[in-house]
Scaffold this active site. Structure first.
Site, PDB file in Angstrom:
ATOM      1  N   GLU A   1       0.792  -1.227   0.000  1.00  0.00           N
ATOM      2  CA  GLU A   1       0.000   0.000   0.000  1.00  0.00           C
ATOM      3  C   GLU A   1       0.829   1.283   0.000  1.00  0.00           C
ATOM      4  O   GLU A   1       0.793   2.053   0.967  1.00  0.00           O
ATOM      5  CB  GLU A   1      -0.946   0.034   1.203  1.00  0.00           C
TER       6      GLU A   1
ATOM      7  N   GLU B   1      -5.366  -8.396   0.898  1.00  0.00           N
ATOM      8  CA  GLU B   1      -6.020  -8.048   2.158  1.00  0.00           C
ATOM      9  C   GLU B   1      -7.485  -7.775   1.883  1.00  0.00           C
ATOM     10  O   GLU B   1      -7.828  -7.109   0.894  1.00  0.00           O
ATOM     11  CB  GLU B   1      -5.443  -6.767   2.795  1.00  0.00           C
TER      12      GLU B   1
END
Ligand code: FCB
Length: 455
Positions: A171, A359
């Protein structure tokens, strides 16, 4: 469809179901065996930055309990584990001396996974930048990208023979915008110029990291994990639709375009290009090397409207209200269809390799009662979102695996230990682990799959 067996029947046999964690969120032992401070150690100890001054000093004490935690993964029936490696354990000052004891920990961990027949998906950077690198400017300095490359090389030389896949970054949106523009994550800056430097140097570090992986462990599939935002315009007006496109460029495009097209998005460059650091010859080629896979982290949609304020800075958007009134305990809207439209949109815009959902999960904070955690809303969230992944496979998208966030409750960054995302409950006073209702359900689903191969 709550029966995990019926849901399982919608996936190919070689699909991979795993669980995910990150080093700073679970390991604790922040001063053990030569590890030095990272930016999160410093940030969480600054007044007012993290909920009630929580920090990662102990976390889930996974550094000392890793064998029992791997047993837990195995006992749940899960056959893939996504974890991150702590740079400050390996090169405590970011540059300079290598701490072999730090590498030993991950050596044991990976062997422990192999012994238990669990696939190892490693992430090289999940936000724990060695604090000493802040002296040079942290991610706002070009030198950090080269320091990362050296770190990546060291890790891959030691672990590459046993990893099933590796991601350079987790991320970058968070370590760039959330950390340098919005000030919510370490190092807590609120400065567009710093953020734009962090953006390019993080992208460069990703590319240099791919180089490092290919040099020392070319057999390990190399990827990047992005929390692409499912941007939805707040209305059908032309102004809101244009706002949604700007939001796409700012939140997704600045990472996807360099990596998958070798350039930064046009409107973004028109608005902010003159504040970017110098893009050196060859940078975009390094950044856009072909990847073997990419990871998508998805939790909630991003609804945007045009910001009518005169002179509002790019992307000039404001939040639009949620459509679903279902929210998790962290306040994030639950809306599974946004996962579907996101994947469709991204494969439409870019030529992407195979995809893992690296995720996905939900925050619900219920505790243990009579030895059980009844977290039905989390189970429902998983059921709906995994159902969407099955739909995507049905539509022909190359979805290869799914990792639940998270194996266990852990240090949820600025939210401290208040917000719980685990399939397993952690009692932080006793370090007792209790598999939640959702964990039992997910384990039953995962146990029907042996795990696929990427390579
Ligand atoms: C993601 C992070 C992960 C975790 C979840 C809830 O943004 O990658 O570490 O905090 O959110």
């Amino acid at each position: 469809m709550t029966d995990p067996k019926l849901l399982a029947a919608r996936f190919p046999k070689d699909f991979l179901f795993g669980v995910a964690t990150a080093a700073y969120q679970i390991e604790g032992a922040t001063k053990a065996d030569g590890r030095k401070a990272c930016i999160w150690d410093a940030f969480s100890n600054m007044p007012g930055r993290v909920y009630q001054g929580h920090n990662g000093d102990v976390a889930c004490d996974h550094y000392n309990r890793w064998e029992a935690d791997l047993d837990l993964i195995k006992d749940m029936g899960v056959s893939a584990y996504r974890f991150s490696i702590a740079w400050p354990r390996i090169i405590p000052d970011g540059t300079g001396r290598v701490n072999e004891t730090g590498l030993d920990f991950y050596d044991k961990l990976v062997d422990g996974l192999k012994d238990r027949g669990i696939k190892a998906y490693a992430t090289l950077y999940h936000w724990d930048l060695p604090l000493a690198l802040m002296g040079d400017g942290g991610w706002a300095a070009r030198s950090t990208a080269y320091a990362f490359q050296r770190y990546a090389k060291l890790v891959m030389a030691r672990l590459g023979d046993r990893l099933d896949a590796v991601a350079t970054f987790n991320e970058p949106w968070c370590s760039v915008w959330l950390s340098h523009l919005y000030g919510i994550h370490a190092p807590g800056e609120r400065n567009m110029d710093a953020a734009l430097h962090a953006l390019h140097y993080t992208n460069l570090a990703h590319g240099l990291g791919v180089d490092a992986i290919r040099q020392v462990a070319p057999q390990v599939p190399a990827g990047l994990v992005l929390n692409a935002h499912s941007v939805i315009a707040g209305s059908d007006s032309a102004a809101d639709k244009a706002a949604a496109e700007r939001a796409h460029q700012f939140h997704n495009g600045v990472f996807f375009d360099p990596v998958f097209k070798g350039e930064y998005p046009a409107e973004f460059m028109e608005a902010l290009g003159d504040r970017m650091p110098k893009i050196e010859d060859g940078d975009m080629e390094i950044i856009s090397q072909k990847l073997d896979w990419w990871g998508l982290n998805y939790y909630t949609p991003m609804r945007v409207a045009n910001d009518p304020t005169e002179g509002a800075e790019f992307p000039a958007t404001v939040s639009a209200p949620p459509v679903s009134d279902v929210k998790t305990d962290i306040g994030w809207e639950v809306y599974a269809p946004a996962l579907k439209s996101l994947v469709e949109n991204l494969y439409d815009r870019y030529t992407l390799p195979v995809c893992y959902i690296t995720e996905n999960g939900a925050c619900y904070n219920m505790g243990v009662e009579d030895g059980e955690v009844d977290d039905q809303p989390r189970l429902d969230y998983y059921k709906d979102h995994i159902g969407i992944v099955a739909d995507l496979i049905g539509d022909g998208f190359p979805m290869k695996g799914y990792f639940a966030w998270s194996l266990m409750d852990n240090f949820e960054w600025a939210e401290g230990y208040k917000m719980r995302f685990g399939l397993v409950h952690v009692d932080y006073d006793t370090q007792t682990r209790t598999v939640k209702k959702s964990g039992k359900w997910y384990g039953t689903l995962a146990s029907l799959f042996g795990g696929g191969n990427l390579g």
